[in-house]
Design a protein around this motif. Structure first.
Motif, PDB file in Angstrom:
ATOM      1  N   ALA B 307       0.772  -1.347   0.115  1.00  0.00           N
ATOM      2  CA  ALA B 307       0.243   0.152   0.146  1.00  0.00           C
ATOM      3  C   ALA B 307       0.800   1.232  -0.064  1.00  0.00           C
ATOM      4  CB  ALA B 307      -0.917  -0.126   1.339  1.00  0.00           C
ATOM      5  N   VAL B 308       2.170   1.190   0.415  1.00  0.00           N
ATOM      6  CA  VAL B 308       3.076   2.069   0.623  1.00  0.00           C
ATOM      7  C   VAL B 308       3.040   2.884  -0.990  1.00  0.00           C
ATOM      8  CG1 VAL B 308       5.259   3.081   1.186  1.00  0.00           C
ATOM      9  CG2 VAL B 308       4.217   1.562   2.601  1.00  0.00           C
ATOM     10  N   GLY B 309       3.697   1.998  -1.764  1.00  0.00           N
ATOM     11  CA  GLY B 309       3.740   2.287  -3.048  1.00  0.00           C
ATOM     12  C   GLY B 309       2.335   2.570  -3.866  1.00  0.00           C
ATOM     13  N   GLY B 310       1.248   1.898  -3.587  1.00  0.00           N
ATOM     14  CA  GLY B 310       0.307   2.407  -4.105  1.00  0.00           C
ATOM     15  C   GLY B 310      -0.159   3.822  -3.790  1.00  0.00           C
ATOM     16  N   ALA B 311       0.181   4.239  -2.364  1.00  0.00           N
ATOM     17  CA  ALA B 311      -0.180   5.841  -1.690  1.00  0.00           C
ATOM     18  C   ALA B 311       0.410   6.769  -2.497  1.00  0.00           C
ATOM     19  CB  ALA B 311       0.088   5.753  -0.208  1.00  0.00           C
ATOM     20  N   PHE B 312       1.650   6.390  -3.139  1.00  0.00           N
ATOM     21  CA  PHE B 312       2.297   7.297  -3.808  1.00  0.00           C
ATOM     22  C   PHE B 312       1.892   7.614  -5.277  1.00  0.00           C
ATOM     23  CE2 PHE B 312       6.323   8.938  -1.673  1.00  0.00           C
ATOM     24  CZ  PHE B 312       6.536   7.961  -0.667  1.00  0.00           C
ATOM     25  N   VAL B 313       1.047   6.668  -5.616  1.00  0.00           N
ATOM     26  CA  VAL B 313       0.522   6.930  -7.095  1.00  0.00           C
ATOM     27  C   VAL B 313      -0.567   8.162  -7.239  1.00  0.00           C
ATOM     28  CG1 VAL B 313      -0.835   5.965  -8.944  1.00  0.00           C
ATOM     29  CG2 VAL B 313       0.913   4.546  -7.580  1.00  0.00           C
ATOM     30  N   PRO B 314      -1.347   8.388  -6.388  1.00  0.00           N
ATOM     31  CA  PRO B 314      -2.263   9.244  -6.444  1.00  0.00           C
ATOM     32  C   PRO B 314      -1.605  10.698  -5.896  1.00  0.00           C
ATOM     33  CG  PRO B 314      -3.085   8.144  -4.937  1.00  0.00           C
ATOM     34  CD  PRO B 314      -1.983   7.292  -5.338  1.00  0.00           C
ATOM     35  N   MET B 315      -0.766  10.668  -5.079  1.00  0.00           N
ATOM     36  CA  MET B 315       0.232  11.634  -4.440  1.00  0.00           C
ATOM     37  C   MET B 315       0.921  12.401  -5.702  1.00  0.00           C
ATOM     38  SD  MET B 315       2.764  11.781  -1.634  1.00  0.00           S
ATOM     39  CE  MET B 315       4.459  11.994  -2.289  1.00  0.00           C
TER      40      MET B 315
END
Lengths: 164, 501
Positions: B307-315
């Motif tokens: 989820a860390v990598g995922g959270a960077f996507v929209p950011m």
């Protein structure tokens, strides 16, 4: 955390808090309206009005949800003091306030030393000697890490300029 | 080729490498110690690192983020106390394993699977972000407004006690973000003639107040925490175990990446959903779930790190934070003069690839630190809260002061800390507030641009929301979530609740 409490009961002081939220939302809406009134839909005051209207609406819903719950206990005041703002909390907040007021005056090192010592003693209850030793040790670590490694400018203290 | 060069910056520069390592190690402890949170640590770190070069600051913060998401698992396994919300599901089976004397093996397996999940998440970030960027360039001001609303709404709905409390917190954050001179007309909003207020509410002070001081005050209620000693033996997991759970970890990482990439949802929800998924898809575990099933350890840990990598996507692609930590990181990027959004990948691609490389490096360090130092670790997490709380306050105060050497910011911090304490005590989440503070000004300017585009006509303005394909999609999503007061999510939230119980 706090959500784990019985869901059917109100927490002490919760009703007062939710009334305060409504009052705050109304004030916020009124102040948002004062920014630009209803001059137009792309004026600076429109979005604050939308935000505070949302706050008002949701605080009313929160109030309705609260009314559906049962009251906590008869002696509400004593349990508010015991559960929500116990003496320990008030004292610690007092310490923090004194600390942030003192920091620009007597500098980071002295104010932190006093604050840490007082809080360790109060919270850890291991006596003044251990608290003092712990204060020295933790202050040394904080000073080395932040002043020397991170090169943060720590507040110097206007009253004791030049001493530390 | 250039991307590869930027990707390897932190792998070649010894100082950046050291910072990433230090951040990861510190993050493991921050995540592990109940009472310290990754959001708290990142908000305080931002204030200390804002004079650094942006690469150095990001290296440290990425390390803390990666380490912190993992660190919670260790206390979950050893003490049955999740050190961080993302480790709630880990405790279900991790602690029973430790009670059977397999704590070391549980930690080893957790580490390997966390790193695995982390890599999957970062790979997804590297592949998806450029795609989303090329798509996001077509986004209109309306769409950004909607994305901001959806982000705040999701954080509010999924994390708090009630929808109304989440909505209130988000709107309060937006309102706080409005204080100061209006960037479009330079009119004052809520300034009351004060020059201090014209500059706006110092948002780092707000973050440190809400995540640092308020949390420390809440922790005063549970000062006494019994610690339990565990036997630690073998730490390197069996290769057969890693092979056996490969596909489970793969699926959990997929869940984690997608949940992490949704604006407003982070590692905790990803972990619970992956745990639930593992439970449903493993009909005959060797050990029943809840009694020490390794599946119940692998799935949430792979998911929350993915989820860390995922959270960077929209950011990085839209400028919309995926959770509270990325909201704080966006604050850090603002301070360094960067504007996350679709243009960031086009104008400063080096920063994107640097971040990707850096997250990878942090995962490598996670593998190293995760498999070593467990014995010292058990000593350090016994640090009593009575010692931690005053230290958090000192660091928060110095951090807030350090941003502009301005003592008044420290008062803001204390004020927000006290307000945050009451909000938290009465079941409000502070995450949506920070999201609101960060996204509020962006939403305001996009709203007004869209309104000016519609020539101030409310009919045209509303029609635009449904007459353009991208806006229509987003509007539909938003309205579905809002009007129904989330029946769309009820199966999801019900499942999370069920798993939590």
């Amino acid at each position: 955390m706090s959500g784990a409490q019985k869901e059917s009961l109100r927490r002490p002081g919760e009703m007062v808090f939710s009334i305060l939220l409504i009052v705050f939302s109304v004030t916020a809406f009124w102040q948002s309206y004062a920014i630009s009134g209803l001059r137009g839909l792309s004026e600076p005051g429109v979005f604050p009005m939308l935000a505070s209207a949302t706050m008002l609406l949701s605080s009313l819903v929160i109030m309705r949800e609260l009314m559906a719950k049962g009251s906590t206990s008869q002696d509400r005041q004593s349990s508010f003091l015991r559960d929500i703002v116990p003496l320990r909390l008030l004292v610690v907040v007092g310490f923090i306030l004194a600390y942030v007021v003192a920091m620009p005056l007597i500098g980071f090192v002295f104010s932190s030393a006093v604050f840490l010592f007082a809080s360790f003693w109060l919270l850890w209850r291991k006596g003044p000697v251990i608290s003092a030793a712990l204060t020295l040790a933790s202050l040394a670590i904080v000073y080395i890490v932040f002043r020397m490694v991170f090169q943060v400018v720590l507040p110097g203290g206007s009253m004791i300029r030049g001493i530390i | 080729m250039e991307a590869l060069a930027n990707l390897s910056i932190s792998w070649l520069d010894p100082w950046l490498m050291f910072l990433t390592a230090a951040g990861t190690l510190a993050g493991i402890y921050v995540g592990a110690i109940p009472g310290l949170s990754v959001t708290m640590a990142t908000s305080i770190l931002i204030s200390f690192t804002f004079k650094w070069q942006v690469n150095e600051a990001l290296a440290l913060i990425a390390g803390v983020f990666i380490g912190g998401v993992y660190g919670g698992a260790r206390t979950a396994i050893l003490l049955n106390i999740p050190g961080a919300p993302s480790a709630i599901a880990t405790a279900f089976d991790g602690y029973p394993l430790a009670k059977r004397g397999e704590a070391g093996e549980a930690i080893g397996l957790t580490t390997v699977m966390s790193v695995f999940g982390g890599f999957v998440g970062i790979l997804a970030l590297a592949l998806m972000a450029p795609l989303i960027t090329s798509f996001a360039i077509q986004f209109n001001s309306r769409d950004y407004l909607l994305l901001g609303l959806i982000g705040i709404l999701l954080v509010g709905t999924l994390s708090g006690e009630s929808f109304a409390k989440g909505a209130f917190a988000g709107a309060l954050g937006v309102l706080i973000g409005m204080v100061g001179l209006d960037p479009m007309t330079a009119e004052g909003r809520f300034t009351y003639g004060s020059i201090t207020l014209m500059g706006g509410v110092p948002y780092i002070a707000a973050m440190i107040g809400f995540f640092g001081v308020a949390e420390a005050l809440v922790q005063l209620h549970n000062l006494d925490l019994a610690t339990i000693k565990q036997k630690i033996d073998r730490i390197i997991p069996k290769l057969s175990d890693v092979k056996k759970y490969f596909w489970l970890a793969m699926r959990a990482s997929g869940i984690g990446t997608i949940i992490g990439a949704l604006p407003g949802t982070g590692g905790d929800i990803a972990a619970l959903l992956a745990y639930d998924d593992a439970k449903r898809t493993t009909p005959n575990p060797e050990v029943p779930f809840g009694e020490g099933a390794k599946e119940g350890l692998v799935a949430p840990e792979a998911a929350n790190n993915a989820a860390v990598g995922g959270a960077f996507v929209p950011m990085l692609t839209l400028g919309i934070p995926g959770d509270a930590v990325t909201a704080v990181i966006i604050g850090a990027l603002f301070i360094h003069g960067l504007k996350p959004g679709p243009l960031m990948l086009i104008e400063t691609p080096h920063l994107f690839w640097f971040t990707v490389g850096n997250l990878l490096l942090a995962n490598v360090f996670l593998l190293i630190f995760g498999l070593t130092g467990v014995r010292i670790f058990t000593k350090i997490i016994e640090c009593p809260k009575a010692v931690l709380i005053p230290l958090i306050i000192v660091l928060s105060s110095v951090g807030t002061y350090a941003i502009q050497n301005n003592p008044s910011h420290v008062y803001w911090m204390l004020g927000f800390g006290v307000i945050g304490y009451f909000l938290k005590t009465y079941g409000f989440q502070v995450g949506p507030i920070i999201l609101g503070v960060i996204l509020g000004p962006m939403m305001d300017s996009n709203y007004r641009r869209a309104m000016i585009g519609a020539r101030g006509d409310i009919g045209t303005f509303l029609w635009d929301f449904v007459s353009h394909p991208i806006s229509f999609m987003l509007t539909t999503a938003f309205v579905l979530m809002l009007l129904s007061q989330t029946p769309l999510w009820r199966p999801l939230t019900a499942r999370i609740r069920r798993t939590r119980e």
